[in-house]
Motif scaffolding. Sequence first.
Motif, PDB file in Angstrom:
ATOM      1  N   GLN A 252      57.294   7.176 -25.261  1.00  9.96           N
ATOM      2  CA  GLN A 252      57.021   8.404 -24.512  1.00  9.96           C
ATOM      3  C   GLN A 252      55.509   8.606 -24.356  1.00  9.96           C
ATOM      4  N   PHE A 253      54.743   8.239 -25.361  1.00  4.69           N
ATOM      5  CA  PHE A 253      53.280   8.466 -25.302  1.00  4.69           C
ATOM      6  C   PHE A 253      52.639   7.780 -24.101  1.00  4.69           C
ATOM      7  N   LYS A 254      53.216   6.677 -23.666  1.00  5.46           N
ATOM      8  CA  LYS A 254      52.612   5.966 -22.533  1.00  5.46           C
ATOM      9  C   LYS A 254      52.824   6.698 -21.224  1.00  5.46           C
ATOM     10  N   ARG A 255      53.761   7.632 -21.235  1.00  7.52           N
ATOM     11  CA  ARG A 255      54.088   8.348 -20.002  1.00  7.52           C
ATOM     12  C   ARG A 255      53.409   9.706 -19.921  1.00  7.52           C
ATOM     13  N   MET A 256      52.536  10.003 -20.870  1.00  4.97           N
ATOM     14  CA  MET A 256      51.935  11.343 -20.912  1.00  4.97           C
ATOM     15  C   MET A 256      50.426  11.291 -21.066  1.00  4.97           C
ATOM     16  N   MET A 257      49.786  12.389 -20.641  1.00  3.60           N
ATOM     17  CA  MET A 257      48.383  12.562 -20.968  1.00  3.60           C
ATOM     18  C   MET A 257      48.284  12.811 -22.477  1.00  3.60           C
ATOM     19  N   PRO A 258      47.172  12.434 -23.106  1.00  6.13           N
ATOM     20  CA  PRO A 258      47.041  12.704 -24.546  1.00  6.13           C
ATOM     21  C   PRO A 258      47.107  14.203 -24.814  1.00  6.13           C
ATOM     22  N   PRO A 259      47.897  14.629 -25.816  1.00 10.44           N
ATOM     23  CA  PRO A 259      47.994  16.066 -26.082  1.00 10.44           C
ATOM     24  C   PRO A 259      46.659  16.642 -26.547  1.00 10.44           C
ATOM     25  N   ILE A 260      46.384  17.838 -26.076  1.00 12.30           N
ATOM     26  CA  ILE A 260      45.161  18.537 -26.450  1.00 12.30           C
ATOM     27  C   ILE A 260      45.532  19.586 -27.499  1.00 12.30           C
ATOM     28  N   ALA A 261      44.740  19.659 -28.565  1.00  7.79           N
ATOM     29  CA  ALA A 261      45.008  20.648 -29.616  1.00  7.79           C
ATOM     30  C   ALA A 261      44.679  22.031 -29.078  1.00  7.79           C
ATOM     31  N   LYS A 262      45.672  22.905 -29.068  1.00  8.07           N
ATOM     32  CA  LYS A 262      45.478  24.233 -28.473  1.00  8.07           C
ATOM     33  C   LYS A 262      44.811  25.164 -29.468  1.00  8.07           C
ATOM     34  N   VAL A 263      43.699  25.775 -29.069  1.00  4.25           N
ATOM     35  CA  VAL A 263      43.065  26.815 -29.891  1.00  4.25           C
ATOM     36  C   VAL A 263      42.727  28.052 -29.050  1.00  4.25           C
ATOM     37  N   SER A 264      42.564  27.878 -27.734  1.00  7.52           N
ATOM     38  CA  SER A 264      42.171  29.018 -26.896  1.00  7.52           C
ATOM     39  C   SER A 264      43.414  29.695 -26.316  1.00  7.52           C
ATOM     40  N   ASN A 265      43.181  30.722 -25.510  1.00  2.00           N
ATOM     41  CA  ASN A 265      44.294  31.416 -24.862  1.00  2.00           C
ATOM     42  C   ASN A 265      44.814  30.668 -23.653  1.00  2.00           C
ATOM     43  N   ARG A 266      44.019  29.775 -23.130  1.00  2.00           N
ATOM     44  CA  ARG A 266      44.479  29.034 -21.957  1.00  2.00           C
ATOM     45  C   ARG A 266      44.008  27.598 -22.064  1.00  2.00           C
ATOM     46  N   THR A 267      44.983  26.699 -22.092  1.00  2.00           N
ATOM     47  CA  THR A 267      44.708  25.318 -22.470  1.00  2.00           C
ATOM     48  C   THR A 267      45.257  24.360 -21.430  1.00  2.00           C
ATOM     49  N   ILE A 268      44.443  23.386 -21.098  1.00  2.00           N
ATOM     50  CA  ILE A 268      44.861  22.368 -20.141  1.00  2.00           C
ATOM     51  C   ILE A 268      46.141  21.689 -20.650  1.00  2.00           C
ATOM     52  N   GLY A 269      47.105  21.617 -19.798  1.00  2.00           N
ATOM     53  CA  GLY A 269      48.355  20.949 -20.155  1.00  2.00           C
ATOM     54  C   GLY A 269      49.447  21.904 -20.597  1.00  2.00           C
ATOM     55  N   TYR A 270      49.086  23.095 -21.091  1.00  2.00           N
ATOM     56  CA  TYR A 270      50.101  24.043 -21.585  1.00  2.00           C
ATOM     57  C   TYR A 270      50.217  25.290 -20.714  1.00  2.00           C
ATOM     58  N   ASP A 271      49.093  25.945 -20.465  1.00  2.00           N
ATOM     59  CA  ASP A 271      49.159  27.168 -19.666  1.00  2.00           C
ATOM     60  C   ASP A 271      48.021  27.242 -18.655  1.00  2.00           C
ATOM     61  N   PHE A 272      47.581  26.099 -18.236  1.00  2.00           N
ATOM     62  CA  PHE A 272      46.657  25.966 -17.101  1.00  2.00           C
ATOM     63  C   PHE A 272      47.377  24.999 -16.168  1.00  2.00           C
ATOM     64  N   LEU A 273      48.185  25.578 -15.266  1.00  2.00           N
ATOM     65  CA  LEU A 273      49.172  24.755 -14.570  1.00  2.00           C
ATOM     66  C   LEU A 273      48.916  24.723 -13.065  1.00  2.00           C
ATOM     67  N   TYR A 274      48.475  23.599 -12.609  1.00  2.00           N
ATOM     68  CA  TYR A 274      48.270  23.369 -11.177  1.00  2.00           C
ATOM     69  C   TYR A 274      48.693  21.943 -10.878  1.00  2.00           C
ATOM     70  N   LEU A 275      49.272  21.747  -9.701  1.00  2.00           N
ATOM     71  CA  LEU A 275      49.547  20.370  -9.284  1.00  2.00           C
ATOM     72  C   LEU A 275      48.236  19.660  -8.998  1.00  2.00           C
ATOM     73  N   ARG A 276      48.302  18.347  -8.974  1.00  2.00           N
ATOM     74  CA  ARG A 276      47.130  17.581  -8.582  1.00  2.00           C
ATOM     75  C   ARG A 276      46.784  17.866  -7.126  1.00  2.00           C
ATOM     76  N   ASP A 277      47.781  18.181  -6.336  1.00  2.00           N
ATOM     77  CA  ASP A 277      47.562  18.435  -4.901  1.00  2.00           C
ATOM     78  C   ASP A 277      47.080  19.856  -4.608  1.00  2.00           C
ATOM     79  N   TRP A 278      46.722  20.588  -5.632  1.00  2.00           N
ATOM     80  CA  TRP A 278      46.140  21.924  -5.545  1.00  2.00           C
ATOM     81  C   TRP A 278      45.125  22.014  -4.390  1.00  2.00           C
ATOM     82  N   GLY A 279      45.379  22.920  -3.458  1.00  2.00           N
ATOM     83  CA  GLY A 279      44.409  23.194  -2.395  1.00  2.00           C
ATOM     84  C   GLY A 279      44.384  22.179  -1.262  1.00  2.00           C
ATOM     85  N   THR A 280      45.313  21.204  -1.294  1.00  2.00           N
ATOM     86  CA  THR A 280      45.286  20.181  -0.226  1.00  2.00           C
ATOM     87  C   THR A 280      46.604  20.177   0.545  1.00  2.00           C
TER      88      THR A 280
END
Lengths: 280, 292
Positions: A252-280
């Motif tokens: 499974q690890f090969k199919r995912m971005m490396p997990p980021i340790a969450k410490v803030s209120n808004r974290t990439i991968g968990y609650d900062f959610l945009y498609l790559r095609d954002w704005g296009t």
Amino acid sequence: MVLDKMTISDLSINTDLARKILTGFIKSELNRVGFTRAVVGLSGGIDSALSCVLAAEAIGKENVLAVRMPYKASSQDSLDHAQLVIEKFGVQSLTIPITEMADPLIALDPEMSKTRKGNIMARCRMIVLYDQSESFGGLVIGTGNKTEILLGYSTIYGDAASAINPIGDLYKTQVRQLSRALGIPEEIVDKAPSADLWVNQTDEDELGFTYEDVDKLFYLLIDQRYRLEECVEAGFDQNFVRSVMRRVQRNQFKRMMPPIAKVSNRTIGYDFLYLRDWGT
Amino acid sequence: MTILKLALAQINTKLGDVDANLEKHLDLIGRAREQDAGLILFPELSLTGYTLQDLTPSVAHSPTKDDPIFRPLLEASQEIDIVVGFVNEDNRHRFYIADAYLSEGEVLHVHHKVYLPTYGLFDEGRFFALGDSIRAFDTRFGRVGMLICEDFWHISPPYLLWLDGADILLLTSASPGRGLKDDDRLESARWVEHTNRAYANLFTSFVAHSNRVGYEDGLNFWGGGTVYDPNGELIAKGPYHEEALTFAELDLNQLHRTRARLPLLRDERTALVQRELRRILEANDGTAHTGR
């Protein structure tokens, strides 16, 4: 469903429709981020041939750069088969051997395993492709199929690296069907799949089962949402089912971005959610 | 008026770029008007794109004359009726997936999606509020009802609209294509076409469906807009996977002819439905329904 009643035809796809969706995907995902060109590493095998041909159909053969990257131990067949695709489909091409890149690193450890050497070769090829991406001005098109991605049969940050992947939702047997329909030469479609990282390597020897068998199993497990015991009832060997599932889980690890340790209120991968095609 | 010329605007959208999408809307509205269409139907979330996630609050609008996006649309609706898909922020700052019906410079009706798929590849319930009403409304072409995508996977919303007087169902979606088999259309297309045709048959009504095309990351949207008449016959169909403006002429007198032959609406036993539904809901034994 009983296994002997299930034929590989359950996996068959409408190749015209596949072609339309996949070429549309390549064109859309390149153009919307400002690219009109693509780079594909052409190994001489069926997967990269298919990605290359789909890209050529999507954006024009003159906009596709096929790169052959032989290592000194690579088979001549691989190089020749890649050339067949280049000539038949008229894409641009380049040959950049990786021996002189890989060998100094390999020479540091005389005890180096085949797997380590194979990973080094795969990652050297990734470096070449991403360098050509910048130089040619094209995105790197992925060549991993669904079977291989599920099994984790690839080198992370090596052959698994790409900008977009048009064939990652097609099982190996579906890749074969679509490749035939697109006119990829028979000798490429019919030969035993191989990563060609060492002499006489074949995927099916290394994996211990055939793509046809594992694709049927995946079709039930993944697409049809069968439980493991239902796959066994359908006729698959229990040990086979278990070992394949273990492989899928372990990789499974090969199919995912490396997990980021969450410490803030808004974290990439968990609650900062945009498609790559954002704005296009 | 007995003929409604309907345009299905099967478009691709820019994800989160409302201004760019508005421009495309105005262009297609102009083209539909040149062809003398009376109504143009855009897909779900046509002004914003579908997979909005955290973009949701930043693309929300209110369908009023003061709104910079709706002002030009309302002006254009002087000439042709328009259904657009957008994110509606209410005055308590809840965000809805919405369709607005614009006509003669006014907003005739806004529908908030009542079923938000939150399973499989869908995550709408995470970002949007649930709509809470299903109402038919009067237009210059008769009484119509609007539903959005998952709304018409459930049989009750079209049924309620039928009872509320809608003779034309306007269905919009942004349906991700899936299920590539040995067939010339995706399974997702086949499911939706079967369902919509069944509604036309069962409700002896017109059923028009506008679905978007294009890609968002790896998702494809399959288009293939359809219009079925009250006999369940296909009277127009857009291409799969390509932008298109597809026209259909709805002969509204067909309602008279079909319902003279097949008086399903006349014979529908709504009081029986109400009695049985009340009994089922009051039994509340946890097996027959979710009680939502």
